[in-house]
Design a protein around this motif. Structure first.
Motif, short mmCIF file in Angstrom:
data_model
loop_
_atom_site.label_atom_id
_atom_site.label_comp_id
_atom_site.label_asym_id
_atom_site.label_seq_id
_atom_site.Cartn_x
_atom_site.Cartn_y
_atom_site.Cartn_z
N THR A 58 -6.66 1.84 -2.04
CA THR A 58 -5.48 2.53 -2.54
C THR A 58 -5.26 2.21 -4.02
OG1 THR A 58 -4.41 2.47 -0.37
CG2 THR A 58 -2.99 2.85 -2.26
N VAL A 59 -5.38 0.92 -4.37
CA VAL A 59 -5.14 0.50 -5.75
C VAL A 59 -6.31 0.86 -6.66
CG1 VAL A 59 -4.66 -1.46 -7.28
CG2 VAL A 59 -3.71 -1.42 -4.97
N ASN A 60 -7.52 0.57 -6.21
CA ASN A 60 -8.67 0.63 -7.10
C ASN A 60 -9.48 1.92 -7.07
OD1 ASN A 60 -8.24 -1.98 -8.19
ND2 ASN A 60 -9.05 -2.88 -6.31
N ILE A 61 -9.14 2.81 -6.14
CA ILE A 61 -9.79 4.12 -6.14
C ILE A 61 -8.76 5.24 -6.14
CG2 ILE A 61 -11.30 5.71 -4.90
CD1 ILE A 61 -12.94 3.39 -3.91
N THR A 62 -7.95 5.32 -5.07
CA THR A 62 -7.03 6.45 -4.91
C THR A 62 -6.03 6.56 -6.05
OG1 THR A 62 -7.20 6.04 -2.52
CG2 THR A 62 -5.56 7.64 -3.26
N SER A 66 0.83 -1.21 0.00
CA SER A 66 0.00 0.00 0.00
C SER A 66 0.87 1.25 0.00
CB SER A 66 -0.93 0.00 1.22
OG SER A 66 -1.90 -1.02 1.11
N ARG A 67 1.98 1.23 0.73
CA ARG A 67 2.87 2.40 0.75
C ARG A 67 3.47 2.64 -0.63
NH1 ARG A 67 4.06 0.56 6.03
NH2 ARG A 67 5.84 -0.69 5.34
N TYR A 68 3.77 1.56 -1.35
CA TYR A 68 4.28 1.74 -2.71
C TYR A 68 3.22 2.40 -3.59
CZ TYR A 68 7.88 -1.64 -1.24
OH TYR A 68 8.88 -2.29 -0.58
N PHE A 69 1.98 1.97 -3.44
CA PHE A 69 0.91 2.60 -4.22
C PHE A 69 0.64 4.03 -3.74
CE2 PHE A 69 -0.39 -1.47 -6.18
CZ PHE A 69 -0.67 -1.00 -7.46
N ASP A 70 0.84 4.28 -2.45
CA ASP A 70 0.73 5.66 -1.95
C ASP A 70 1.75 6.55 -2.67
OD1 ASP A 70 -1.34 5.10 -0.21
OD2 ASP A 70 -0.01 4.78 1.52
#
Length: 308
Positions: A246-250, A103-107
């Protein structure tokens, strides 16, 4: 720091004996090996020579490097996902920690869209983008692999066809009904564009292998294989939900908003370089791509991406 040299030698002998190697040979090799440097270890020279512009416009270099950074982060994400999916004795703590890493990588990917949104001149982009056609970020194979490894395949099927597909459906048939297929087809004729035909020519065989391999070992399946009490672990569920949004919206909305600035600038055709219906393809409320639907309430599922 002091070292117990005799003991280190003994440990080295055990190590090399186990692989039928002579310790003295390896020790002598150390005499002739050169010390490691940062640039050799990181392969800096090779990395910095991977940027090749197609135009003389300076901001094209920003565009190239930004997408290369994205691909490196995708590789890091896949590295973490595979540690979970390939773990035979998965523990909840390990699972949770790896999900938060991902999640941090996607952040990072999400916040980095400022580089695209504010870091390139619209006029320059609208010129060099024409040299990129028909290439598109749509063709990121690693991103598709992340999807296959994250959730059951049914959750990646175009929602219009989900009722006709199940676990017994041949992978090749399911592949033709993945949600992103629609973005590469002429909606009138159903024929595939050059964009998606080239994409499939290079990656389809790998995609089909991944679809089969992760059918029973994706992140959701690994979650369901945990003891029932662990499946109710608040910290783990929070991490799963965080990863999903995080992946599918943000991240998706960050990408969409960055694209809007340039594609809707009024300086071009208003079409994506690959020719896809990019708004419907990208916006989460249309695709309704959700990795872990069982972890969301009916109301949350119904309003997925609506408030973006």
């Amino acid at each position: 720091m002091t070292f117990d040299t005799p003991n280190l030698i003994k440990e080295l002998e055990k190590k090399f004996d186990a692989i039928n190697q002579k310790t003295d040979t390896h020790l002598e090799g150390l005499l002739w090996s050169k010390p490691i440097t940062y640039w050799d270890y990181i392969q800096t020279d090779a990395l910095l020579n991977l940027q090749t512009q197609r135009t003389v416009l300076p901001d094209e270099m920003v565009f190239i490097m930004y997408h290369q950074v994205n691909e490196l982060l995708f590789k890091m994400i896949l590295w973490e996902i595979n540690q979970v999916c390939q773990c035979e004795k998965l523990e909840t703590k390990f699972f949770t920690e790896r999900l938060m890493r991902i999640s941090r990588y996607f952040d990072m990917l999400t916040t980095s869209f400022d580089i695209m949104g504010d870091g390139m001149e619209v006029e320059q982009y609208m010129k060099f983008r024409n040299t990129l056609t028909p290439a598109s970020g749509f063709q990121s194979a690693q991103y598709r692999l992340i999807e296959f490894a994250s959730t059951d395949l049914i959750n990646l099927i175009d929602y219009r066809f989900r009722a006709t597909i199940d676990r017994n459906t041949p992978y090749n048939h399911a592949f033709e009904h993945l949600y992103w297929q629609a973005a590469g087809k002429d909606y009138k004729t159903g024929e595939k564009s050059f964009l998606i035909l080239e994409f499939e020519k290079k990656y389809k065989a790998e995609f089909l292998r991944y679809m089969e391999e992760y059918n029973t070992s994706n992140l959701w399946q690994k979650f369901k294989q945990l003891p029932e009490v662990d499946q109710k672990n608040t910290e783990l569920i929070t991490a799963m939900r965080h990863y999903d949004t995080t992946v599918n919206i943000t991240w998706v909305m960050g990408h969409l908003n960055a694209a809007k600035k340039y594609i809707e600038s009024g300086q071009g055709s208003g079409e994506a370089t690959g020719g896809s219906d990019w708004k419907k393809y990208m916006h989460p409320k249309y695709q309704r791509r959700i990795f872990f639907p069982e972890l969301w309430s009916e109301d949350e599922l119904k309003n997925w991406g609506e408030n973006c």
